[in-house]
Design an enzyme around this catalytic site. Structure first.
Site, PDB file in Angstrom:
ATOM      1  N   LYS A   1      -2.639  -3.987  -8.717  1.00  0.00           N
ATOM      2  CA  LYS A   1      -2.975  -2.751  -8.694  1.00  0.00           C
ATOM      3  C   LYS A   1      -3.749  -1.951  -8.755  1.00  0.00           C
ATOM      4  O   LYS A   1      -4.411  -1.319  -9.919  1.00  0.00           O
ATOM      5  CB  LYS A   1      -1.262  -2.260  -9.088  1.00  0.00           C
ATOM      6  CG  LYS A   1      -1.076  -0.937  -8.204  1.00  0.00           C
ATOM      7  CD  LYS A   1       0.636  -0.388  -9.115  1.00  0.00           C
ATOM      8  CE  LYS A   1       0.859   1.086  -8.759  1.00  0.00           C
ATOM      9  NZ  LYS A   1       1.793   1.557  -9.239  1.00  0.00           N
TER      10      LYS A   1
ATOM     11  N   TYR B   1      -0.600   6.527  -3.667  1.00  0.00           N
ATOM     12  CA  TYR B   1      -1.471   5.843  -4.595  1.00  0.00           C
ATOM     13  C   TYR B   1      -2.917   4.888  -4.737  1.00  0.00           C
ATOM     14  O   TYR B   1      -3.526   4.952  -5.727  1.00  0.00           O
ATOM     15  CB  TYR B   1      -1.003   6.554  -6.505  1.00  0.00           C
ATOM     16  CG  TYR B   1       0.507   7.854  -6.239  1.00  0.00           C
ATOM     17  CD1 TYR B   1      -0.744   9.004  -6.045  1.00  0.00           C
ATOM     18  CD2 TYR B   1       1.572   8.209  -5.856  1.00  0.00           C
ATOM     19  CE1 TYR B   1      -0.348  10.535  -6.557  1.00  0.00           C
ATOM     20  CE2 TYR B   1       1.350   9.006  -5.987  1.00  0.00           C
ATOM     21  CZ  TYR B   1       0.995  10.162  -5.852  1.00  0.00           C
ATOM     22  OH  TYR B   1       1.974  11.715  -5.915  1.00  0.00           O
ATOM     23  N   GLY B   2      -1.870   3.990  -4.627  1.00  0.00           N
ATOM     24  CA  GLY B   2      -3.243   3.020  -4.366  1.00  0.00           C
ATOM     25  C   GLY B   2      -2.452   1.747  -3.492  1.00  0.00           C
ATOM     26  O   GLY B   2      -1.809   1.483  -3.045  1.00  0.00           O
TER      27      GLY B   2
ATOM     28  N   ARG C   1       1.049  -1.134   0.160  1.00  0.00           N
ATOM     29  CA  ARG C   1      -0.176  -0.137   0.082  1.00  0.00           C
ATOM     30  C   ARG C   1       0.589   0.821  -0.185  1.00  0.00           C
ATOM     31  O   ARG C   1       1.633   1.274   0.623  1.00  0.00           O
ATOM     32  CB  ARG C   1      -0.507  -0.320   1.272  1.00  0.00           C
ATOM     33  CG  ARG C   1      -1.733   1.480   1.877  1.00  0.00           C
ATOM     34  CD  ARG C   1      -3.007   0.812   2.385  1.00  0.00           C
ATOM     35  NE  ARG C   1      -4.030   0.283   2.720  1.00  0.00           N
ATOM     36  CZ  ARG C   1      -4.749   0.311   1.946  1.00  0.00           C
ATOM     37  NH1 ARG C   1      -5.400   1.345   2.037  1.00  0.00           N
ATOM     38  NH2 ARG C   1      -5.606  -0.591   1.654  1.00  0.00           N
ATOM     39  N   GLY C   2       0.312   2.531  -1.116  1.00  0.00           N
ATOM     40  CA  GLY C   2       1.518   3.056  -1.145  1.00  0.00           C
ATOM     41  C   GLY C   2       0.675   4.593  -1.240  1.00  0.00           C
ATOM     42  O   GLY C   2      -0.598   4.911  -1.096  1.00  0.00           O
TER      43      GLY C   2
ATOM     44  N   ASP D   1      12.432   7.811 -10.285  1.00  0.00           N
ATOM     45  CA  ASP D   1      13.053   7.069  -9.039  1.00  0.00           C
ATOM     46  C   ASP D   1      13.041   6.203  -8.781  1.00  0.00           C
ATOM     47  O   ASP D   1      12.288   5.166  -7.768  1.00  0.00           O
ATOM     48  CB  ASP D   1      10.984   7.476  -8.981  1.00  0.00           C
ATOM     49  CG  ASP D   1      10.851   7.211  -7.564  1.00  0.00           C
ATOM     50  OD1 ASP D   1      11.343   7.819  -6.394  1.00  0.00           O
ATOM     51  OD2 ASP D   1       9.709   6.553  -6.755  1.00  0.00           O
TER      52      ASP D   1
END
Length: 401
Positions: free
Chosen positions: A34, A16-17, A13-14, A227
């Site tokens: 995702k 954005y989604g 879990r981050g 990134d």
């Protein structure tokens, strides 16, 4: 959803989604699924960038995560596959207009209903439960580390991408979420995989070489990742050796820089990435090229080869990452920030300060020289991605002899 895939459990879990482990209904094969909620245009833009980059890479490189399919969700139980090469026009419109298409129409519809007009059946309430993320915090110059053997990262230094999440309200059919179905990596991310077992020089060398190959492939397609860090590198465990997969293309950019034979022609301006892996020119707010990825790889390679770790803010989980240690109290400064402040700073490879055992053998002189080139303050002094794999092989062989 059940007709196509079965969601087994949440695995990540981050900002954005959410990522789930799932199974294909027809074959039973395990996949990663995702979910990206389309709650605001800023998030939607990142999702489309990720989708476009993953479609470009397709399944053409063993060290880049493979995209199997993409599904568009328009209702609580309404999903449809996106055709290859096509983008959902409503999401593109959301990015161009700066607001989520369909939201305004939904509000007008509710206003009409509240005035006593005939109600029509609407979709059941649909909510997104992804994390709420605060806006990017201002970086502090120095923060003291704790007394543990593993240095702790400074407080409030995070410069990771962030976005606010919103609860989805009932509305006319529109794009509620994108679902990306990808290959599943059972070894977790690079942090989890490498730090869960004793150091192994041969394994470390394999990781470094596979990452070289992946980034050369991406840059050859005109894709700058922007990134690169251990969290965005996944691992598939095999009987012979682990297979490394570069993932998470939400911040990636595609360009035609290779058309003229110069993969560094395209320049970018937005400051993004994760602070301990960002290049000096990104830290300084300058325009930058794909060579910023090479700096991020240099930080990652140094950390992998020497098993250098720090602690994430508010976490007890070690993270791989190289940095500058300042003062007697051991303040941790990201390499990019330190080099932006002082381009003549002399980095010491291998590191000589306190780290948690066991430790792998220190890099040899040829590898140290290559790392210094990758971490050069001047982007033009760093090797190009298509030169990197051969240079790494040469350095490792030279140090072995």
């Amino acid at each position: 959803m059940e007709e196509l895939y079965t969601l087994e459990r949440e695995v990540g879990r981050g900002s954005y989604g959410v990522v789930f482990e799932g199974q294909m209904a027809k074959t039973g094969n395990t996949v990663a699924i995702k979910r990206l909620p389309c709650s605001n245009p800023e998030c939607v833009e990142l999702y489309l960038q990720e989708l476009w980059a993953m479609r470009a890479t397709a399944k053409n490189h063993v060290n880049v995560i493979a995209l199997h399919s993409c599904l568009l969700q328009t209702g609580p139980r309404s999903l449809r596959p996106l055709k290859p090469g096509k983008l959902p026009l409503r999401l593109v419109e959301s990015v161009l207009k700066g607001n989520v298409v369909g939201a305004q129409e939904g509000q007008e519809r509710r206003n009409v209903q509240s005035n006593g007009l005939r109600r029509t059946n609407s979709a059941s309430r649909f909510q997104d439960k992804t994390n709420t993320v605060q806006a990017r915090a201002k970086l502090q110059d120095v923060v003291k580390s704790n007394d543990s053997s593993t240095p702790r990262r400074p407080l409030n230094r995070a410069r990771k991408r962030s976005a606010q999440s919103e609860d989805e309200q009932d509305a006319p059919p529109r794009c509620l979420a994108l679902w990306l179905v990808m290959e599943y990596c059972d070894g977790g991310d690079l942090n989890q995989f490498l730090l869960s077992q004793p150091p192994d020089a041969q394994r470390n060398h394999s990781v470094v070489l596979q990452l070289c190959s992946a980034v050369a492939f991406l840059h050859g397609l005109g894709i700058t990742h922007r990134d690169l860090k251990p969290d965005n590198v996944l691992v598939c465990v095999t009987p012979k050796s682990p297979i490394i997969k570069v993932a998470d293309f939400g911040l990636s950019k595609m360009s035609d820089g290779t058309a003229s034979g110069d993969p560094t022609r395209q320049r970018f301006s937005s400051t993004c990435g994760s602070d301990f892996y960002m290049a000096p020119e990104v830290w300084g707010g300058l325009s930058y090229t794909a060579q910023a990825d090479i700096f991020s790889l240099g930080v990652l390679f140094w950390a992998v080869l020497e098993r250098i770790t720090f602690l994430e803010e508010g976490s007890t989980q070690e993270q791989l990452g190289a940095y500058v240690c300042k003062g007697r109290s051991g303040w941790l400064i990201p390499l990019g920030e330190a080099l932006w402040e002082n381009a003549d700073l002399q980095l010491c490879i291998p590191v000589k300060f306190r780290r948690a055992p066991p430790l792998p053998p220190a890099p040899g002189p040829a590898t140290c020289a290559l790392l210094l080139d990758m971490l050069a303050a001047d982007p033009d002094a760093r090797p190009l991605a298509n030169q990197l794999e051969s240079r790494v092989r040469s350095a490792l062989n030279e140090d072995c002899h």
